[in-house]
Design an enzyme around this catalytic site. Sequence first.
Site: not given
Ligand code: DX5
Ligand code: ZN
Length: 224
Positions: A9, A34, A36, A38, A67, A69, A138, A143-144, A146, A176, A178, A198
Site C-alpha cells: 500500500s 495497493h 487506496d 478515499m 481499493h 473507499m 479489512m 480510512g488510515f 498505520g 488489509d 495492520g 503499508g
Molecule cells: C486503510 C487502507 C490500507 C492501509 C494499510 O484504510 O485501506 O490499505 O494503507 O496500511 P497499514 O498496513 O499501515 O495498516
Molecule cells: Zn486498502
Amino acid sequence: MKRMQLSASILSADLGNINAVISDMEKAGLDMLHFDVMDGHFVPNITFGMPVLKAIHARTNLFLDVHLMISDPLKYVEQFVQIGANLVTFHLESESNPEQTIASIHRAGAKAGIVLKPSTSWKMVIPYLDQVEVVLLMTVEPGFGGQSFLWDMVQKVESLHTYIQSHGLSCQIEVDGGINDETLSHVLRAGAEILVMGSFLFRQPDLSASVKTIRKKAEILLFE
Ligand code: DX5
Ligand code: ZN
C-alpha cells in the site's frame, strides 16, 4: 500449496518520490501495488484518484490492486479499469448494487472484489462469492494507514476460508490493515492469500531484504 501474494500500500510510502518507490517495489519483487482511493465521504480521509493511478500505470507493469473507499463506486469502476486497474475492490457497505458493480468491472476487463469493513459479517458476501475473484477483509477500520491489527478478524478470515473451501469456490481472501511480521502468520494460517502491507513495509530500511525475509517466513509457515 498456496502462495502468498504481497500487495504494497503506497499510502505509507514517500509519495514525493513515487518513481523511486515504484522502482524499489519492482526490485523487491512485490506482487501488487495497493492503491487506496478515499473520497472524504465514505471514509473521513481523502487520498488520491484517477490522475495519480494513470501516472503510476504509465511507469510500471506492476499489478494494480485498487481499493475503492468511496461512495457510489459503480459510477467510477469502469474508468479505473480503463486507466490501468487490474483488480478493483469496492465496499459492500457502499450504496452501489454489488452485482452491477462486479459486472461493470468484469466488462471493463479487470478482476473484481468485494471489501467488508470489520463490523460487517462475512456471511454478507456469500451471495457474491461465485462472481468475484477476491474478497478483501479489512483488518482495521478503513480510512488510515498505520493502525493496529484487529485480532478478532483472524476468526473471520478462517470462517470465510472454510466456507470457500467447503463449497468448492475459487475466490481468494485478501486482508488489509495492520499486517506486519507478527500478524502475517496468523492471517496466512487462517487462509488469507493476498496480504496488503503499508506502514510496516515502507518503514523498513531495505525493502528487498525485508520482502525476502517475509517470503521465507511465509514459506516455512505454509509448509507446516
Ligand atoms: C486503510 C487502507 C490500507 C492501509 C494499510 O484504510 O485501506 O490499505 O494503507 O496500511 P497499514 O498496513 O499501515 O495498516
Ligand atoms: Zn486498502
